[in-house]
Each structure stands twice: as structure tokens, then as C-alpha cells.
Design a protein around this motif. Structure first.
Motif, short mmCIF file in Angstrom:
data_model
loop_
_atom_site.label_atom_id
_atom_site.label_comp_id
_atom_site.label_asym_id
_atom_site.label_seq_id
_atom_site.Cartn_x
_atom_site.Cartn_y
_atom_site.Cartn_z
N HIS A 35 33.74 29.88 -41.59
CA HIS A 35 33.02 28.65 -41.95
C HIS A 35 31.74 29.00 -42.73
CE1 HIS A 35 31.43 24.60 -41.62
NE2 HIS A 35 30.30 25.12 -41.18
N THR A 36 31.00 29.96 -42.23
CA THR A 36 29.75 30.38 -42.88
C THR A 36 30.02 30.97 -44.26
OG1 THR A 36 28.72 30.80 -40.74
CG2 THR A 36 27.70 31.85 -42.66
N TRP A 37 31.02 31.84 -44.34
CA TRP A 37 31.35 32.47 -45.62
C TRP A 37 31.73 31.42 -46.66
CZ3 TRP A 37 34.52 37.62 -45.42
CH2 TRP A 37 33.81 38.58 -44.68
N LYS A 38 32.58 30.48 -46.26
CA LYS A 38 33.01 29.46 -47.22
C LYS A 38 31.80 28.68 -47.73
CE LYS A 38 36.98 27.03 -46.98
NZ LYS A 38 37.96 26.02 -46.48
N LYS A 39 30.93 28.30 -46.82
CA LYS A 39 29.73 27.55 -47.19
C LYS A 39 28.86 28.37 -48.15
CE LYS A 39 25.75 25.35 -45.01
NZ LYS A 39 25.07 25.08 -43.74
N LYS A 40 28.64 29.64 -47.82
CA LYS A 40 27.78 30.50 -48.65
C LYS A 40 28.39 30.77 -50.03
CE LYS A 40 24.47 31.28 -45.67
NZ LYS A 40 23.14 30.77 -45.88
N GLU A 43 27.97 27.67 -52.10
CA GLU A 43 26.57 27.56 -52.53
C GLU A 43 26.28 28.48 -53.71
OE1 GLU A 43 24.20 28.40 -49.07
OE2 GLU A 43 24.64 26.46 -48.15
N GLN A 44 26.78 29.71 -53.65
CA GLN A 44 26.55 30.66 -54.74
C GLN A 44 27.26 30.22 -56.02
OE1 GLN A 44 24.42 33.30 -54.90
NE2 GLN A 44 23.77 32.44 -52.94
N MET A 45 28.45 29.68 -55.88
CA MET A 45 29.18 29.19 -57.06
C MET A 45 28.43 28.05 -57.71
SD MET A 45 33.05 29.24 -55.62
CE MET A 45 33.63 30.68 -54.73
N GLN A 46 27.80 27.19 -56.91
CA GLN A 46 27.01 26.10 -57.47
C GLN A 46 25.78 26.64 -58.19
OE1 GLN A 46 26.57 23.78 -53.87
NE2 GLN A 46 28.06 22.28 -54.58
N LEU A 47 25.14 27.66 -57.62
CA LEU A 47 23.98 28.27 -58.29
C LEU A 47 24.37 28.91 -59.61
CD1 LEU A 47 22.11 29.92 -55.27
CD2 LEU A 47 21.38 27.93 -56.61
#
Length: 89
Positions: A35-40, A43-47
Motif C-alpha cells: 500500500h505504501t509503495w503504491k502510494k509513494k 506520488e513520484q510519478m506525479q512529481l
């Protein structure tokens, strides 16, 4: 986020639309880590302004949920049970 060697298989699983549970089993990490990895990663892809990829991943995830809900409804119909509303699950 450790286990760098597991990141590529994890991302490939995300692109395939696998759930957090499936991802956790695939790369042998805990569900909470998945769950944490997917979220992170999202987030990085959006950045990095990879909006099409984020959209694809979001769509794949919703597609998987829709398929699961369809299977649940079919099973309830098969067993002649009323499907409970989503907010009661």
C-alpha cells in the motif's frame, strides 16, 4: 522503501492492474508495504509529471475493483442472497 530489487516487478504489477494483496504476494512484501509503495510510486510519478501513467494506474485499479464487485454480485445471485450496499462492507 527498501528492497530496490523488488521495485521493477512491483511497478510491472501495478501497470498490470494488480491489487495491493496481489502485489504483496508477487514481490513478497507485507500488505501495508505494498500500500505504501503504491502510494509513494504514484506520488513520484506525479512529481515527474507522468500524468498519463498515473491515470492508467488509477484506471487499472478501478477496473480491478469493478471486476471484483461484479464477481461478488454474481456469487450473491447464485446463492440467492441480496447484495449488501457498499457502505456496509
Amino acid at each position: 522503501m527498501f528492497h530496490i530489487e523488488k521495485w521493477l516487478p512491483f511497478i510491472e504489477g501495478m501497470i498490470q492492474g494488480k491489487s495491493n494483496i496481489q502485489l504483496a504476494k508477487q514481490v513478497q512484501i507485507s500488505f501495508s508495504s505494498a500500500h505504501t509503495w503504491k502510494k509513494k510510486f504514484i506520488e513520484q510519478m506525479q512529481l515527474l509529471e507522468l500524468y498519463e501513467l498515473v491515470y492508467w494506474l488509477t484506471w487499472q485499479c478501478s477496473r480491478g475493483r469493478a471486476y471484483t464487485n461484479k464477481l461478488i454480485k454474481q456469487q450473491h445471485k447464485k446463492n440467492n442472497k441480496k447484495v449488501p450496499p457498499l457502505n456496509s462492507r
